[in-house]
Design an enzyme around this catalytic site. Sequence first.
Site, PDB file in Angstrom:
ATOM      1  N   CYS A 111      38.525  37.430  37.982  1.00 51.79           N
ATOM      2  CA  CYS A 111      39.354  38.391  37.245  1.00 51.79           C
ATOM      3  C   CYS A 111      39.498  39.672  38.059  1.00 51.79           C
ATOM      4  O   CYS A 111      38.540  40.451  38.154  1.00 51.79           O
ATOM      5  CB  CYS A 111      38.700  38.666  35.886  1.00 51.79           C
ATOM      6  SG  CYS A 111      39.443  40.024  34.992  1.00 51.79           S
TER       7      CYS A 111
ATOM      8  N   CYS B 111      39.009  42.909  36.217  1.00 49.61           N
ATOM      9  CA  CYS B 111      37.616  43.262  35.887  1.00 49.61           C
ATOM     10  C   CYS B 111      36.837  43.683  37.127  1.00 49.61           C
ATOM     11  O   CYS B 111      36.088  44.652  37.096  1.00 49.61           O
ATOM     12  CB  CYS B 111      36.880  42.078  35.263  1.00 49.61           C
ATOM     13  SG  CYS B 111      37.864  41.057  34.190  1.00 49.61           S
ATOM     14  N   ASP B 112      36.987  42.932  38.220  1.00 50.14           N
ATOM     15  CA  ASP B 112      36.102  43.116  39.373  1.00 50.14           C
ATOM     16  C   ASP B 112      36.791  43.700  40.610  1.00 50.14           C
ATOM     17  O   ASP B 112      36.136  43.930  41.625  1.00 50.14           O
ATOM     18  CB  ASP B 112      35.474  41.764  39.762  1.00 50.14           C
ATOM     19  CG  ASP B 112      34.611  41.213  38.636  1.00 50.14           C
ATOM     20  OD1 ASP B 112      34.140  42.023  37.827  1.00 50.14           O
ATOM     21  OD2 ASP B 112      34.422  39.991  38.558  1.00 50.14           O
TER      22      ASP B 112
END
Length: 316
Positions: A136, A139-140
């Site tokens: 993701c 997200c990261d």
Amino acid sequence: MNEKHVYDMIIVGGGPGGYTAALYGARAGLDIIVLEKLSAGGQMALTQQIDNYPGFEEGIDGFSLGEKMQKQAELFGGKSEYAEVVGMDLNADPKMVETDTGELYGKTVVIATGANPRELGIAKENELIGRGVAYCAACDGMFYKGKTAAVVGGGNSAAADALLLSRIARKVIVIHRRDTLRAEKIYHEPLMNAENVEFRWNSTVAELLHKDRLTGVRLKDVVTGEESIVECDGVFISVGRKPATGVLKGQLELDNSGYIAAGESTQTNISGVYAVGDVRTKLLRQVVTAVADGAVAAHMAEEYLAGGAQELPANP
Ligand code: NAP
């Protein structure tokens, strides 16, 4: 002895499909509860920018949209509970949904569990999660500021991830097994024009190279069979989704790809059980199609509860 509470509708999953079923169900006066594991929005909550959901002309981030959908359903009396569903008995009367905090009972159940990222299925993939392997970018991605990140895949998710990473990372390498992107045209130009995005066409990842964390990937050219090494700090795997049906344990009919066999009516092979959003067989998995499913499922449930005849479709 206390009589057990029986909801009119239990909604499993608080993504856009689930919360729209909750909104429509609550507005129809049904006693409903949404069960959500983490936070409202499901996979949508991990999307940084949504530009194709009508009504938000400047786009909106998925987390905020999820919260808005939850609030709107709650405004009309839809309840939410944060709990993980661990089992179900959909043939029981009333239907039973087991969570990590206890059992709930419902006259109808809406399955809105969505789909999770698909893995490549190569050695060390799981062990390197958080140490260079990610699924993701929203997200990261921030962990790769000024670094080199590879993205595997050629669909909309891979294209969106590559574009997002191009604004954070020093260099982005898109690795795709074909010689052209499958992603919608709207992604092609910005990706091709981004100065720090490179493409490795006709290539699959044969090996994840690592010391204590990922150091690169060994690629295999699917046309020539040649192998090459790409050094990178991270690899984002964006090769599609797999439906989250594990908790059903064989109770619902699935299609050949593992999605719940339910058509536009959202009706599954069990009366009073409906499947909405990414988890069901469908042509286009988008927020806008998931919310449409949610409305249909609530309508179907309302009719079912009112005693209206509902034929189970032979070919949903
Ligand atoms: P997708 O459209 O199924 O694309 C998956 C990509 O990964 C394809 O390019 C596929 O290659 C590749 N792939 C699959 N398995 C692979 C493997 N084992 N090794 C290497 N490559 C592999 O999935 P998605 O991009 O995650 O999108 C899922 C759904 O969400 C779609 O309906 C999509 O439209 C939607 N979505 C929409 C947006 C948007 O509209 N902005 C954004 C994200 C997602 P092939 O091309 O060779 O099959």
